[in-house]
Every structure is written in C-alpha cells, then in structure tokens.
Write a protein that holds these residues in place. Structure first.
Motif, PDB file in Angstrom:
ATOM      1  N   ASP A 237       0.833  -1.207   0.000  1.00 26.26           N
ATOM      2  CA  ASP A 237       0.000   0.000   0.000  1.00 26.26           C
ATOM      3  C   ASP A 237       0.864   1.253   0.000  1.00 26.26           C
ATOM      4  N   CYS A 238       1.930   1.233   0.788  1.00 25.25           N
ATOM      5  CA  CYS A 238       2.851   2.375   0.854  1.00 25.25           C
ATOM      6  C   CYS A 238       3.492   2.644  -0.514  1.00 25.25           C
ATOM      7  N   LEU A 239       3.970   1.587  -1.181  1.00 27.56           N
ATOM      8  CA  LEU A 239       4.615   1.748  -2.484  1.00 27.56           C
ATOM      9  C   LEU A 239       3.632   2.256  -3.534  1.00 27.56           C
ATOM     10  N   LEU A 240       2.407   1.748  -3.515  1.00 28.72           N
ATOM     11  CA  LEU A 240       1.408   2.195  -4.481  1.00 28.72           C
ATOM     12  C   LEU A 240       0.994   3.635  -4.211  1.00 28.72           C
ATOM     13  N   THR A 241       0.958   4.021  -2.943  1.00 23.04           N
ATOM     14  CA  THR A 241       0.648   5.412  -2.598  1.00 23.04           C
ATOM     15  C   THR A 241       1.736   6.345  -3.113  1.00 23.04           C
ATOM     16  N   ALA A 242       2.985   5.876  -3.106  1.00 28.61           N
ATOM     17  CA  ALA A 242       4.110   6.674  -3.610  1.00 28.61           C
ATOM     18  C   ALA A 242       4.196   6.646  -5.128  1.00 28.61           C
ATOM     19  N   HIS A 243       3.356   5.832  -5.795  1.00 26.78           N
ATOM     20  CA  HIS A 243       3.316   5.730  -7.256  1.00 26.78           C
ATOM     21  C   HIS A 243       4.642   5.252  -7.840  1.00 26.78           C
ATOM     22  N   ARG A 244       5.257   4.280  -7.179  1.00 28.40           N
ATOM     23  CA  ARG A 244       6.501   3.730  -7.721  1.00 28.40           C
ATOM     24  C   ARG A 244       6.684   2.299  -7.209  1.00 28.40           C
ATOM     25  N   LYS A 245       7.647   1.616  -7.825  1.00 30.56           N
ATOM     26  CA  LYS A 245       7.948   0.226  -7.469  1.00 30.56           C
ATOM     27  C   LYS A 245       6.685  -0.628  -7.512  1.00 30.56           C
ATOM     28  N   THR A 246       5.901  -0.396  -8.575  1.00 30.99           N
ATOM     29  CA  THR A 246       4.629  -1.088  -8.694  1.00 30.99           C
ATOM     30  C   THR A 246       4.819  -2.599  -8.804  1.00 30.99           C
ATOM     31  N   GLY A 247       5.844  -3.012  -9.538  1.00 35.23           N
ATOM     32  CA  GLY A 247       6.103  -4.435  -9.679  1.00 35.23           C
ATOM     33  C   GLY A 247       6.375  -5.101  -8.339  1.00 35.23           C
ATOM     34  N   GLU A 248       7.125  -4.442  -7.480  1.00 29.41           N
ATOM     35  CA  GLU A 248       7.384  -4.992  -6.153  1.00 29.41           C
ATOM     36  C   GLU A 248       6.098  -5.055  -5.336  1.00 29.41           C
ATOM     37  N   ALA A 249       5.266  -4.032  -5.476  1.00 27.53           N
ATOM     38  CA  ALA A 249       3.994  -4.035  -4.742  1.00 27.53           C
ATOM     39  C   ALA A 249       3.130  -5.215  -5.160  1.00 27.53           C
ATOM     40  N   VAL A 250       3.076  -5.489  -6.467  1.00 27.96           N
ATOM     41  CA  VAL A 250       2.291  -6.629  -6.957  1.00 27.96           C
ATOM     42  C   VAL A 250       2.837  -7.927  -6.378  1.00 27.96           C
ATOM     43  N   ALA A 251       4.167  -8.051  -6.332  1.00 31.61           N
ATOM     44  CA  ALA A 251       4.782  -9.266  -5.779  1.00 31.61           C
ATOM     45  C   ALA A 251       4.455  -9.417  -4.297  1.00 31.61           C
ATOM     46  N   LEU A 252       4.426  -8.309  -3.570  1.00 26.17           N
ATOM     47  CA  LEU A 252       4.097  -8.358  -2.146  1.00 26.17           C
ATOM     48  C   LEU A 252       2.653  -8.789  -1.926  1.00 26.17           C
ATOM     49  N   LEU A 253       1.760  -8.337  -2.811  1.00 21.73           N
ATOM     50  CA  LEU A 253       0.340  -8.672  -2.678  1.00 21.73           C
ATOM     51  C   LEU A 253       0.042 -10.101  -3.110  1.00 21.73           C
ATOM     52  N   ALA A 254       0.869 -10.656  -3.986  1.00 20.16           N
ATOM     53  CA  ALA A 254       0.606 -11.984  -4.529  1.00 20.16           C
ATOM     54  C   ALA A 254       0.604 -13.039  -3.420  1.00 20.16           C
ATOM     55  N   GLY A 255      -0.453 -13.805  -3.378  1.00 15.28           N
ATOM     56  CA  GLY A 255      -0.529 -14.903  -2.421  1.00 15.28           C
ATOM     57  C   GLY A 255      -1.011 -14.523  -1.036  1.00 15.28           C
ATOM     58  N   LEU A 256      -1.336 -13.253  -0.808  1.00 16.12           N
ATOM     59  CA  LEU A 256      -1.867 -12.881   0.505  1.00 16.12           C
ATOM     60  C   LEU A 256      -3.238 -13.509   0.703  1.00 16.12           C
ATOM     61  N   ASP A 257      -3.455 -14.019   1.894  1.00 14.36           N
ATOM     62  CA  ASP A 257      -4.680 -14.752   2.211  1.00 14.36           C
ATOM     63  C   ASP A 257      -5.568 -13.897   3.120  1.00 14.36           C
ATOM     64  N   PRO A 258      -6.785 -13.571   2.700  1.00 15.88           N
ATOM     65  CA  PRO A 258      -7.671 -12.749   3.546  1.00 15.88           C
ATOM     66  C   PRO A 258      -7.888 -13.328   4.936  1.00 15.88           C
ATOM     67  N   HIS A 259      -7.975 -14.642   5.031  1.00 17.47           N
ATOM     68  CA  HIS A 259      -8.197 -15.271   6.340  1.00 17.47           C
ATOM     69  C   HIS A 259      -6.980 -15.109   7.246  1.00 17.47           C
ATOM     70  N   ILE A 260      -5.783 -15.212   6.669  1.00 17.20           N
ATOM     71  CA  ILE A 260      -4.564 -15.016   7.460  1.00 17.20           C
ATOM     72  C   ILE A 260      -4.433 -13.554   7.862  1.00 17.20           C
ATOM     73  N   LEU A 261      -4.717 -12.640   6.955  1.00 20.03           N
ATOM     74  CA  LEU A 261      -4.662 -11.210   7.277  1.00 20.03           C
ATOM     75  C   LEU A 261      -5.622 -10.879   8.419  1.00 20.03           C
ATOM     76  N   ASP A 262      -6.773 -11.513   8.413  1.00 17.01           N
ATOM     77  CA  ASP A 262      -7.751 -11.280   9.472  1.00 17.01           C
ATOM     78  C   ASP A 262      -7.229 -11.750  10.823  1.00 17.01           C
ATOM     79  N   GLY A 263      -6.280 -12.684  10.810  1.00 17.26           N
ATOM     80  CA  GLY A 263      -5.677 -13.137  12.057  1.00 17.26           C
ATOM     81  C   GLY A 263      -4.838 -12.076  12.731  1.00 17.26           C
ATOM     82  N   ALA A 264      -4.312 -11.120  11.962  1.00 22.23           N
ATOM     83  CA  ALA A 264      -3.510 -10.040  12.535  1.00 22.23           C
ATOM     84  C   ALA A 264      -4.329  -8.792  12.796  1.00 22.23           C
ATOM     85  N   ASP A 265      -5.363  -8.586  11.995  1.00 19.68           N
ATOM     86  CA  ASP A 265      -6.154  -7.361  12.111  1.00 19.68           C
ATOM     87  C   ASP A 265      -7.584  -7.667  11.667  1.00 19.68           C
TER      88      ASP A 265
END
Length: 292
Positions: A237-265
């Motif tokens: 989210d930070c990288l996309l807000t800065a409008h750069r390193k979009t490819g890295e942002a996509v890689a970071l988002l890839a494979g994120l699991d909503p159920h696992i994310l819900d475990g932290a927040d």
C-alpha cells in the motif's frame, strides 16, 4: 499442537497447569501475530478460571485482562469495556487507584474507548495512566511503553500524525532496548510508527520503516504468518501510494490470504481491500480496463 494433545490429561490431573498452558499458548500466538487463534485459547482460559476455586487474584486479573483484549479484537467492545471496568473496580478496592496494575487496566480501557471512538473519555484516562506508570515502574517498563502506545493511537485517530509517529518511535526504542529489535511487540510498534508516518509525512518517509518491520518479522516467522502478511500488505500500500515500485507491490500482494490477514487485524472486508490494491497497481501500470 502439543498443548492441544496434552490438555485432556492436564484437565483431569492438574487443572491449574491446564489453565497455565492455555494462557501461555494464547500469549505465544498473540506475540506471533496470530490474533484469531490466540482469542480461542484466552477465552478457554477464562472459562476454566471461573470454575477453579483456587485461582489467585493476580492470575484472575491477568486472565481478565487477556479476556478483555480478546473481546476487543473480536469486536465485542461493550463486553470488553464491561470486563475492564469490573477488573478496575476490583483492583482499586484491593490495590488502590494508583497501583501499577490498576493503572495498566485503565490504559487498556482507554484503548477500548478508542475503538469505540470515545476519544475524550480515552484521553482523560490515558494521561494519568501513563504518568502513574512512568512514576511507579519507570519510563522503559513494558507496561509503561504499551500504555504510551495507546496514547499514540489516540493521536493517530485524532489525525495528529506527527505526534503519533513520535510517540510510537519512543515506544519502538524502549521495546527494542528491553527485548531486542526482533521482539514481536517492537515489530508491531514499528509498523504503527510507519502507518502514522505515512499519513503525517508521506509514503517516502514511511517506506524504510515498513521495510525494517517486514525484515524483522520475516526473521522470526514464516511467510504464512499473519504479522508477515499484514506487513506485506502495508508495504505494498505504501509503495502504491508513492506511485513507484509497482512491480514490487504486486509481488508483495501476490498470495496474501484474507483469512490469514484477518488473524492479525480483524477487518470485515480483506477481500475487498486486496482487490482495491491490485486494481491500483493495474492503473499505475497503464491497464485501466483490467483494473475495472
């Protein structure tokens, strides 16, 4: 798994050990960022404690604190408030209003009120709690630092982002000095500092903080850990807000699991948030039709 396997035998022979095992396992899961699983053990520990006549006052206090935090994470805010007010009343009668245990419970009540958006009440509780804990335990004590984290969260909700970032920075420094740079509590505080910095100063200033938190979390946990996944989302989210390193942002988002994310927040719509971030990435890469 070992705790779950041994619990039936402990329940029959040593119920106090069972209670201790439940409580410790809940604490470990919470430190690992697996909030959803921790809640289950903390609720079980409190239910058992109520049935045991020989539970000490100190043990009951800690279990009730854990229960209140579990209720808050589950969104049961009225129940969490009632639990904390009951605890504070008992501690005030037994220990006095200025005792560190009473003051720390007061800080957690302030945190509950922040979640309920009752900011004036929260602010009126947290200032004397932090002051009293600092005077009695010292500025670098864990409970003092955690109470300061509540103070920072109030500043964040009130949109005093630079104040929030500065207070979180103090909390990070204190927890790092006391428990090391890779302690779970210092990683959470560092992520909160990054969030406040992104809102108050900008994404460029926040990026190295998010990267540091993610690097430390990865040194402790696997990629499917809720804290690691939450930090991957936050950095993307930070990288996309800065409008750069979009490819890295996509890689970071890839494979994120909503159920696992819900475990932290706890979040009612992690699926939607992931779709939104991936849509932003497509727009920034010049693919608006796919973004829609």
């Amino acid at each position: 798994e070992r705790v779950d396997r041994d619990l039936p035998q402990l329940a029959q022979r040593h119920p106090q050990l069972q209670l201790h095992a439940l409580n410790v396992h809940g604490t470990i899961l919470s430190d690992q960022g697996n909030i959803a699983a921790a809640d289950v053990y903390e609720q079980r520990a409190w239910t058992l404690a109520q049935a045991l006549p020989d539970t000490s006052d100190a043990q009951r206090d800690q279990l009730e604190l854990d229960l209140a935090q579990s209720q808050d994470r589950l969104g049961q805010l009225a129940a969490g408030e009632a639990t904390l007010r009951d605890l504070i009343a008992r501690q005030t009668g037994r220990l006095g209003p200025r005792h560190p245990q009473t003051l720390y419970s007061q800080a957690l009540l302030a945190s509950n009120l922040v979640l309920q958006k009752r900011m004036d009440e929260a602010a009126s509780l947290i200032a004397p709690a932090v002051g009293g804990l600092t005077a009695s335990l010292g500025a670098q004590a864990r409970r003092t630092l955690l109470a300061q984290g509540v103070q920072a969260s109030i500043a964040l909700v009130q949109r005093r982002f630079q104040d929030a970032s500065a207070i979180y920075g103090q909390v990070v420094a204190g927890l790092t000095q006391a428990y090391g740079p890779r302690s779970p509590s210092s990683i959470v505080a560092l992520e909160n500092q990054a969030i406040a910095t992104q809102f108050g100063i900008g994404a460029d200033a926040a990026e190295p903080l998010f990267r540091s938190a993610l690097r430390k979390a990865r040194a402790l946990f696997k990629e499917d850990n809720p804290r690691v996944q939450h930090l991957r989302f936050a950095l993307a989210d930070c990288l996309l807000t800065a409008h750069r390193k979009t490819g890295e942002a996509v890689a970071l988002l890839a494979g994120l699991d909503p159920h696992i994310l819900d475990g932290a927040d706890r979040e009612p719509n992690w699926d939607g948030r992931l779709y939104y971030e991936n849509g932003r990435a497509l727009l920034l890469r010049g693919r608006p039709r796919e973004a829609l």
